[in-house]
Design a protein around this motif. Structure first.
Motif, PDB file in Angstrom:
ATOM      1  N   HIS A 187       0.890  -1.103  -0.162  1.00  0.00           N
ATOM      2  CA  HIS A 187       0.099   0.166   0.112  1.00  0.00           C
ATOM      3  C   HIS A 187       1.121   1.115  -0.019  1.00  0.00           C
ATOM      4  O   HIS A 187       1.804   1.629   0.801  1.00  0.00           O
ATOM      5  N   LEU A 188       0.862   2.155  -1.110  1.00  0.00           N
ATOM      6  CA  LEU A 188       1.730   3.179  -1.254  1.00  0.00           C
ATOM      7  C   LEU A 188       0.732   4.332  -1.858  1.00  0.00           C
ATOM      8  O   LEU A 188       0.340   4.258  -3.090  1.00  0.00           O
ATOM      9  N   GLY A 189       0.674   5.461  -1.286  1.00  0.00           N
ATOM     10  CA  GLY A 189       0.070   6.710  -1.794  1.00  0.00           C
ATOM     11  C   GLY A 189      -1.226   6.601  -2.291  1.00  0.00           C
ATOM     12  O   GLY A 189      -1.602   6.850  -3.410  1.00  0.00           O
ATOM     13  N   GLY A 190      -2.300   5.563  -1.794  1.00  0.00           N
ATOM     14  CA  GLY A 190      -3.451   5.177  -2.270  1.00  0.00           C
ATOM     15  C   GLY A 190      -3.458   4.049  -3.111  1.00  0.00           C
ATOM     16  O   GLY A 190      -4.422   3.389  -3.655  1.00  0.00           O
ATOM     17  N   LEU A 191      -2.391   3.497  -3.610  1.00  0.00           N
ATOM     18  CA  LEU A 191      -2.362   2.392  -4.479  1.00  0.00           C
ATOM     19  C   LEU A 191      -2.186   1.280  -3.811  1.00  0.00           C
ATOM     20  O   LEU A 191      -1.613   1.193  -2.754  1.00  0.00           O
ATOM     21  N   ARG A 214      12.760  -3.104 -11.698  1.00  0.00           N
ATOM     22  CA  ARG A 214      12.438  -1.636 -11.009  1.00  0.00           C
ATOM     23  C   ARG A 214      11.114  -0.990 -11.631  1.00  0.00           C
ATOM     24  O   ARG A 214      11.043  -1.162 -12.602  1.00  0.00           O
ATOM     25  N   VAL A 215      10.483  -0.592 -10.600  1.00  0.00           N
ATOM     26  CA  VAL A 215       9.037  -0.327 -11.075  1.00  0.00           C
ATOM     27  C   VAL A 215       8.879   1.357 -10.363  1.00  0.00           C
ATOM     28  O   VAL A 215       8.954   1.511  -9.207  1.00  0.00           O
ATOM     29  N   PRO A 216       8.900   2.232 -11.172  1.00  0.00           N
ATOM     30  CA  PRO A 216       8.538   3.880 -10.857  1.00  0.00           C
ATOM     31  C   PRO A 216       7.166   3.923 -10.579  1.00  0.00           C
ATOM     32  O   PRO A 216       6.352   3.279 -11.162  1.00  0.00           O
ATOM     33  N   VAL A 217       7.122   4.600  -9.340  1.00  0.00           N
ATOM     34  CA  VAL A 217       5.673   5.078  -9.130  1.00  0.00           C
ATOM     35  C   VAL A 217       5.853   6.497  -8.862  1.00  0.00           C
ATOM     36  O   VAL A 217       6.376   7.203  -8.203  1.00  0.00           O
ATOM     37  N   GLU A 236      -0.932  14.278  -4.058  1.00  0.00           N
ATOM     38  CA  GLU A 236      -0.496  13.331  -2.918  1.00  0.00           C
ATOM     39  C   GLU A 236      -1.056  11.840  -3.252  1.00  0.00           C
ATOM     40  O   GLU A 236      -0.316  10.929  -2.318  1.00  0.00           O
ATOM     41  N   GLU A 237      -1.441  11.597  -4.496  1.00  0.00           N
ATOM     42  CA  GLU A 237      -1.678  10.097  -4.878  1.00  0.00           C
ATOM     43  C   GLU A 237      -0.765   9.651  -5.599  1.00  0.00           C
ATOM     44  O   GLU A 237       0.090  10.254  -6.579  1.00  0.00           O
ATOM     45  N   ALA A 238      -0.599   8.312  -5.685  1.00  0.00           N
ATOM     46  CA  ALA A 238       0.477   7.549  -6.410  1.00  0.00           C
ATOM     47  C   ALA A 238      -0.054   6.954  -7.809  1.00  0.00           C
ATOM     48  O   ALA A 238      -1.488   6.642  -7.645  1.00  0.00           O
ATOM     49  N   SER A 239       0.602   6.800  -8.682  1.00  0.00           N
ATOM     50  CA  SER A 239       0.040   6.534 -10.016  1.00  0.00           C
ATOM     51  C   SER A 239       1.348   5.711 -10.747  1.00  0.00           C
ATOM     52  O   SER A 239       2.522   6.070 -10.671  1.00  0.00           O
TER      53      SER A 239
END
Length: 120
Positions: free
Chosen positions: A24-28, A42-45, A50-53
């Motif tokens: 769970h990270l930044g709403g994701l 490697r996965v960029p977020v 304030e939300e993650a995508s």
């Protein structure tokens, strides 16, 4: 899971939380088993406010470094063959699967979130 904060103390970051293999990270909610594979990844977020995508934006909020998952063969059943004399031969049937991601080897690098407006 290892967490690394990049840059100076006092910045704002997302707070990662791991439940099983779901991060769970930044709403994701990120399924680490689905994102990882037989090679390290490697996965960029990205940050959208304030939300993650996972969709690219101009602001990187975090990087996930996922370890390679091992491949294993699991017996999933048997096949019975009959020969010409009426005898039977049983052979196992195997399926190739990836082992679950080793969450102890997952590295989450957090970058400071952008400050908008008059926030400090």
């Amino acid at each position: 899971m290892q967490v690394e904060r990049v840059t100076a103390y006092g910045e704002r970051y997302w707070e990662p939380h791991l439940e099983g293999t779901t991060l769970h990270l930044g709403g994701l909610e990120l399924d680490l088993d689905a994102l990882s594979g037989p090679e390290p990844r490697r996965v960029p977020v990205y940050a959208r406010g304030e939300e993650a995508s996972l969709e690219p934006t101009d602001w990187l909020g975090a990087e996930l470094h996922l370890p390679a998952r091992e491949v294993e063969q699991v017996q999933v059943g048997e096949v019975v063959y009959e020969d010409e004399e009426g005898g039977a031969r049983v052979e196992p049937v195997y399926e190739t699967r990836l082992t679950p991601v080793n969450t102890e080897l997952v590295l989450v690098r957090l970058f400071p979130l952008r400050v908008f407006g008059g926030e400090a």
